[in-house]
Design a protein around this motif. Structure first.
Motif, PDB file in Angstrom:
ATOM      1  N   SER B 159       0.802  -1.227   0.000  1.00  0.00           N
ATOM      2  CA  SER B 159       0.000   0.000   0.000  1.00  0.00           C
ATOM      3  C   SER B 159       0.835   1.277   0.000  1.00  0.00           C
ATOM      4  CB  SER B 159      -0.929  -0.001   1.220  1.00  0.00           C
ATOM      5  OG  SER B 159      -0.121  -0.040   2.392  1.00  0.00           O
ATOM      6  N   GLN B 160       2.124   1.173   0.394  1.00  0.00           N
ATOM      7  CA  GLN B 160       2.931   2.401   0.470  1.00  0.00           C
ATOM      8  C   GLN B 160       3.989   2.494  -0.626  1.00  0.00           C
ATOM      9  OE1 GLN B 160       4.488   2.822   4.405  1.00  0.00           O
ATOM     10  NE2 GLN B 160       2.488   3.070   5.328  1.00  0.00           N
ATOM     11  N   LEU B 161       3.895   1.592  -1.607  1.00  0.00           N
ATOM     12  CA  LEU B 161       4.909   1.581  -2.666  1.00  0.00           C
ATOM     13  C   LEU B 161       5.033   2.913  -3.399  1.00  0.00           C
ATOM     14  CD1 LEU B 161       4.803  -1.870  -4.507  1.00  0.00           C
ATOM     15  CD2 LEU B 161       6.709  -0.822  -3.276  1.00  0.00           C
ATOM     16  N   TRP B 162       3.939   3.642  -3.494  1.00  0.00           N
ATOM     17  CA  TRP B 162       3.938   4.925  -4.213  1.00  0.00           C
ATOM     18  C   TRP B 162       4.915   5.920  -3.576  1.00  0.00           C
ATOM     19  CZ3 TRP B 162       2.659   9.117  -1.214  1.00  0.00           C
ATOM     20  CH2 TRP B 162       1.987   8.840  -0.012  1.00  0.00           C
ATOM     21  N   MET B 163       5.269   5.684  -2.304  1.00  0.00           N
ATOM     22  CA  MET B 163       6.188   6.622  -1.643  1.00  0.00           C
ATOM     23  C   MET B 163       7.599   6.528  -2.208  1.00  0.00           C
ATOM     24  SD  MET B 163       4.686   6.050   2.178  1.00  0.00           S
ATOM     25  CE  MET B 163       5.905   6.884   3.146  1.00  0.00           C
ATOM     26  N   MET B 164       7.937   5.396  -2.808  1.00  0.00           N
ATOM     27  CA  MET B 164       9.289   5.244  -3.355  1.00  0.00           C
ATOM     28  C   MET B 164       9.586   6.217  -4.495  1.00  0.00           C
ATOM     29  SD  MET B 164      10.035   1.164  -3.040  1.00  0.00           S
ATOM     30  CE  MET B 164      11.814   1.232  -3.199  1.00  0.00           C
ATOM     31  N   PRO B 165       8.755   6.261  -5.544  1.00  0.00           N
ATOM     32  CA  PRO B 165       9.040   7.247  -6.600  1.00  0.00           C
ATOM     33  C   PRO B 165       9.018   8.694  -6.094  1.00  0.00           C
ATOM     34  CG  PRO B 165       6.946   6.106  -7.012  1.00  0.00           C
ATOM     35  CD  PRO B 165       7.648   5.368  -5.928  1.00  0.00           C
ATOM     36  N   VAL B 166       8.137   8.979  -5.143  1.00  0.00           N
ATOM     37  CA  VAL B 166       8.102  10.338  -4.590  1.00  0.00           C
ATOM     38  C   VAL B 166       9.444  10.658  -3.914  1.00  0.00           C
ATOM     39  CG1 VAL B 166       7.005  11.847  -2.878  1.00  0.00           C
ATOM     40  CG2 VAL B 166       5.597  10.325  -4.276  1.00  0.00           C
ATOM     41  N   ALA B 167       9.912   9.711  -3.096  1.00  0.00           N
ATOM     42  CA  ALA B 167      11.187   9.907  -2.415  1.00  0.00           C
ATOM     43  C   ALA B 167      12.327  10.013  -3.420  1.00  0.00           C
ATOM     44  CB  ALA B 167      11.442   8.752  -1.444  1.00  0.00           C
ATOM     45  N   LEU B 168      12.227   9.238  -4.503  1.00  0.00           N
ATOM     46  CA  LEU B 168      13.279   9.239  -5.521  1.00  0.00           C
ATOM     47  C   LEU B 168      13.428  10.618  -6.163  1.00  0.00           C
ATOM     48  CD1 LEU B 168      15.314   7.570  -7.182  1.00  0.00           C
ATOM     49  CD2 LEU B 168      13.485   7.163  -8.823  1.00  0.00           C
ATOM     50  N   VAL B 169      12.293  11.240  -6.497  1.00  0.00           N
ATOM     51  CA  VAL B 169      12.344  12.575  -7.115  1.00  0.00           C
ATOM     52  C   VAL B 169      13.002  13.572  -6.158  1.00  0.00           C
ATOM     53  CG1 VAL B 169      10.954  14.492  -7.977  1.00  0.00           C
ATOM     54  CG2 VAL B 169      10.359  12.151  -8.605  1.00  0.00           C
ATOM     55  N   GLU B 170      12.624  13.489  -4.883  1.00  0.00           N
ATOM     56  CA  GLU B 170      13.230  14.392  -3.899  1.00  0.00           C
ATOM     57  C   GLU B 170      14.717  14.112  -3.738  1.00  0.00           C
ATOM     58  OE1 GLU B 170      11.111  15.084  -0.150  1.00  0.00           O
ATOM     59  OE2 GLU B 170       9.411  14.110  -1.133  1.00  0.00           O
ATOM     60  N   LEU B 171      15.052  12.819  -3.767  1.00  0.00           N
ATOM     61  CA  LEU B 171      16.462  12.433  -3.641  1.00  0.00           C
ATOM     62  C   LEU B 171      17.284  13.037  -4.779  1.00  0.00           C
ATOM     63  CD1 LEU B 171      18.710  10.577  -2.415  1.00  0.00           C
ATOM     64  CD2 LEU B 171      17.958   8.844  -4.041  1.00  0.00           C
ATOM     65  N   MET B 172      16.762  12.952  -6.017  1.00  0.00           N
ATOM     66  CA  MET B 172      17.463  13.505  -7.162  1.00  0.00           C
ATOM     67  C   MET B 172      17.640  15.014  -6.995  1.00  0.00           C
ATOM     68  SD  MET B 172      15.463  11.204 -10.001  1.00  0.00           S
ATOM     69  CE  MET B 172      16.013  11.944 -11.520  1.00  0.00           C
ATOM     70  N   ALA B 173      16.578  15.674  -6.531  1.00  0.00           N
ATOM     71  CA  ALA B 173      16.629  17.124  -6.370  1.00  0.00           C
ATOM     72  C   ALA B 173      17.647  17.534  -5.314  1.00  0.00           C
ATOM     73  CB  ALA B 173      15.239  17.656  -6.012  1.00  0.00           C
ATOM     74  N   VAL B 174      17.632  16.855  -4.194  1.00  0.00           N
ATOM     75  CA  VAL B 174      18.515  17.265  -3.100  1.00  0.00           C
ATOM     76  C   VAL B 174      19.980  16.923  -3.435  1.00  0.00           C
ATOM     77  CG1 VAL B 174      18.554  15.249  -1.532  1.00  0.00           C
ATOM     78  CG2 VAL B 174      18.497  17.552  -0.593  1.00  0.00           C
ATOM     79  N   SER B 175      20.209  15.807  -4.121  1.00  0.00           N
ATOM     80  CA  SER B 175      21.574  15.459  -4.511  1.00  0.00           C
ATOM     81  C   SER B 175      22.127  16.494  -5.482  1.00  0.00           C
ATOM     82  CB  SER B 175      21.611  14.081  -5.173  1.00  0.00           C
ATOM     83  OG  SER B 175      20.984  13.124  -4.373  1.00  0.00           O
ATOM     84  N   LEU B 176      21.314  16.842  -6.476  1.00  0.00           N
ATOM     85  CA  LEU B 176      21.744  17.853  -7.447  1.00  0.00           C
ATOM     86  C   LEU B 176      22.006  19.182  -6.744  1.00  0.00           C
ATOM     87  CD1 LEU B 176      22.214  18.486 -10.450  1.00  0.00           C
ATOM     88  CD2 LEU B 176      19.806  19.054 -10.663  1.00  0.00           C
ATOM     89  N   GLY B 177      21.081  19.572  -5.868  1.00  0.00           N
ATOM     90  CA  GLY B 177      21.214  20.849  -5.175  1.00  0.00           C
ATOM     91  C   GLY B 177      22.477  20.926  -4.329  1.00  0.00           C
ATOM     92  N   VAL B 178      22.704  19.918  -3.496  1.00  0.00           N
ATOM     93  CA  VAL B 178      23.891  19.914  -2.636  1.00  0.00           C
ATOM     94  C   VAL B 178      25.157  19.898  -3.497  1.00  0.00           C
ATOM     95  CG1 VAL B 178      25.175  18.598  -0.904  1.00  0.00           C
ATOM     96  CG2 VAL B 178      22.707  18.822  -0.693  1.00  0.00           C
ATOM     97  N   GLY B 179      25.155  19.056  -4.539  1.00  0.00           N
ATOM     98  CA  GLY B 179      26.311  18.985  -5.433  1.00  0.00           C
ATOM     99  C   GLY B 179      26.610  20.325  -6.080  1.00  0.00           C
ATOM    100  N   LEU B 180      25.579  21.010  -6.539  1.00  0.00           N
ATOM    101  CA  LEU B 180      25.768  22.303  -7.209  1.00  0.00           C
ATOM    102  C   LEU B 180      26.321  23.350  -6.250  1.00  0.00           C
ATOM    103  CD1 LEU B 180      22.578  22.667  -9.463  1.00  0.00           C
ATOM    104  CD2 LEU B 180      24.890  22.088 -10.168  1.00  0.00           C
ATOM    105  N   ILE B 181      25.836  23.327  -4.999  1.00  0.00           N
ATOM    106  CA  ILE B 181      26.316  24.308  -4.019  1.00  0.00           C
ATOM    107  C   ILE B 181      27.808  24.102  -3.776  1.00  0.00           C
ATOM    108  CG2 ILE B 181      26.197  25.021  -1.591  1.00  0.00           C
ATOM    109  CD1 ILE B 181      23.180  24.471  -1.704  1.00  0.00           C
TER     110      ILE B 181
END
Lengths: 274, 281
Positions: B159-181
């Protein structure tokens, strides 16, 4: 009369000597608070100073000058690699640049993969590169080496492949900086012919070289840079003469340098007249 | 043809300017860099992409044996193998992407000095190439889940599988953001380049990788969610896969807000630095 492909207006580029350290950080912070102007720092110098010129569509402009005259800086500013400090440039058409042999190559990839990568870096889509692939491969003429990693290439094979991609780029403006010296005479001749064909089709080329033979063979006009300023511009003949005279003059004033350098690395007239 | 393209080059002013049309023109370059990164990583290797699977598997084995078995750290009642595996692949993604993106100016000094393209394409490609790796790592994770479920060691929660793709998008965003800084701050002064590996190591202990999010004191969780958005992302990702979550809506909102802030800051800093990076690297 069509508008010029390149319009350069009062371009200057400032650089700073020395390395970045705590001292420079302190100076930067101080400058921030004092609102001091950059010009007061004695370590700043102009690689380009108030440079203006036009290049008409479909013509080839040669840029010559001694080492450190600002030729490469000029081409880097034109290619958007670095920003000018002052002034403005108008470019009509897509810009392709060939500043160094295989700059966009990944040594780990093979020749074919690098054609696509380099094409993409120069601004071509994969479909465009694919459409030109046969021509590129034929022009490069490195045959079976295409499926070998580029790190195993000779420098001659490198330049062949790099120029082949750049020459088939659909850029209206092509910036070429002293890259042909690596190829053999036959390949140089092939490149000259390719650039002339491009110009005849309305492409505009800016050609930087120390080889006056190549410049006088290829270019429609030329400009002479020294210490970041345009000293002369116009017909190719007088400009290459000026270059040769200045070079001879600087050799006379520094005799120690000419002794060990009789062959003149800078001059390769044999290729030019071939 | 591109006859219509007229470009003007002049000193840029203003603190935020991103030309979307130019970025769109370079989409093929983005794809080329992604392909390049994926290909080059496994050139001249015998096992190739299998390395993607061997690493987290070995790490999971070590963690299950040492952290869970010997040190006896709690997994909040979750199956330990799946608990560690899911978090390890996420953490490795973050640390590898951040490290690679943070070095973008230093590693590409030569390329950036010789050819022009919007520099942001390179970090974006690194982020995407790493995402392909993570997508591949998810496969053995689900195989492992199925095997453990078949042996009755784990009761899968769908029932909570949908949380994985949501977390993945955030993970990509935060990794890119921290890397860019970090990348932006190293274009001139390299200090942070030296600190990055250490900061990443330290960061792992502020992220629920070896232990559940609920191991942090409840009063600190909201603050942590803001200062380390990855803590909530990691917990969301894991509960998506294993079920059960202790993240509150406020904590999630704090993490999301912080993620957006990091990505925005990174993008702004990066596009300010890229204009003259060729001169200062």
């Amino acid at each position: 009369m069509t508008a010029p492909a390149i319009e350069v207006r009062h371009i200057s580029k400032r650089y700073r000597r020395g390395t970045y350290s705590v001292t420079t950080l302190r100076e930067e912070l101080a400058a921030m608070f004092e609102r001091r102007h950059g010009g007061e720092d004695e370590r700043l110098f102009y690689a380009l100073k108030d440079v203006s010129f036009d290049v008409p569509k479909g013509s080839i402009l040669g840029v010559v000058g001694p080492n450190g005259s600002g030729k490469t800086t000029l081409i880097k500013v034109l290619a958007s690699i670095t920003e000018p400090s002052e002034g403005e440039i108008l470019l009509r058409g897509r810009v392709g640049s060939l500043l160094e042999v295989g700059a966009g190559f990944d040594p780990e990839l093979d020749g074919l993969e690098n054609i696509f990568l380099n094409g993409a870096i120069l601004g071509m889509s994969r479909a465009e590169t694919r459409a030109k692939l046969d021509q590129i491969v034929r022009f490069a003429d490195i045959g079976p080496a295409l499926d070998t990693q580029v790190k195993r290439y000779s420098s001659g094979m490198y330049v062949r492949l790099a120029f082949a991609v750049a020459a088939h780029l659909d850029a209206e403006i092509l910036l070429v900086d002293e890259v042909l010296a690596v190829g053999d005479v036959a390949f140089q001749r092939k490149c000259l012919a390719a650039m002339r064909t491009l110009a005849a089709r309305g492409r505009t080329i800016l050609f930087v070289s120390h080889n006056m033979g190549l410049v006088s063979q290829l270019c429609d006009s030329a400009l002479y840079l020294e210490k970041g300023r345009i000293e002369a511009a116009g017909m190719v003949g007088p400009i290459t003469d000026l270059y040769t005279r200045r070079l001879a003059a600087s050799r006379q004033t520094r005799p120690s340098e000419t002794d060990g350098n009789k062959d003149g690395m800078v001059f390769q007239m044999t290729d030019g007249n071939g | 043809m591109s006859d219509g393209i007229v470009s003007i080059i002049k000193p840029r002013t203003g603190w935020f300017r991103i030309d979307v049309a130019v970025l769109w023109r370079y989409r093929d370059l983005l794809w080329s860099f992604v392909l390049r990164d994926v290909k080059v990583r496994y050139r001249q290797t015998i096992l190739g992409p299998l390395w993607l699977i061997i690493q987290p598997l070995a790490m999971t084995g070590i963690l299950t044996a040492v952290v869970h078995g010997i040190a006896g750290l709690k997994t909040n009642g979750q199956q330990p193998i799946l608990f560690y595996f899911s978090a390890i692949i996420l953490w490795q993604y973050f640390s590898q992407a951040v490290l690679a993106i943070s070095q973008v100016f230093i590693v590409n000094e030569y390329l950036f000095g010789k050819v022009y393209f919007p520099r942001i394409v390179m970090p974006a490609a690194i982020m995407l190439a790493n995402s392909i790796g993570l997508a591949i790592q998810v496969v053995p994770f689900f195989i492992l889940t199925a095997v453990l479920a078949a042996f009755g060691k784990f009761h899968p929660v769908m029932s909570q599988l949908w949380m994985m793709p949501v977390a993945l998008v955030e993970l990509m965003a935060v990794s890119l953001g921290v890397g860019l800084i970090i990348a932006s701050s190293t274009a001139k002064y390299r200090d942070l380049a030296n600190a990055t590996p250490f900061l990443l190591q330290a960061g792992m202990f502020l992220t629920p990788v070896l232990f559940p999010f609920s191991a942090f004191p409840e009063t600190l969780r909201l603050v942590l969610a803001f200062f380390n958005p990855l803590s909530v992302i990691c917990e969301t990702w894991r509960s998506g896969a294993l079920g059960g979550s202790t993240v509150t809506l406020a904590q999630y909102a704090a993490s999301l807000f912080s993620t957006v802030l990091v990505l925005l800051t990174g993008t702004i800093l990066f596009q300010r630095v890229e204009r003259t990076a060729a001169d200062t690297i």
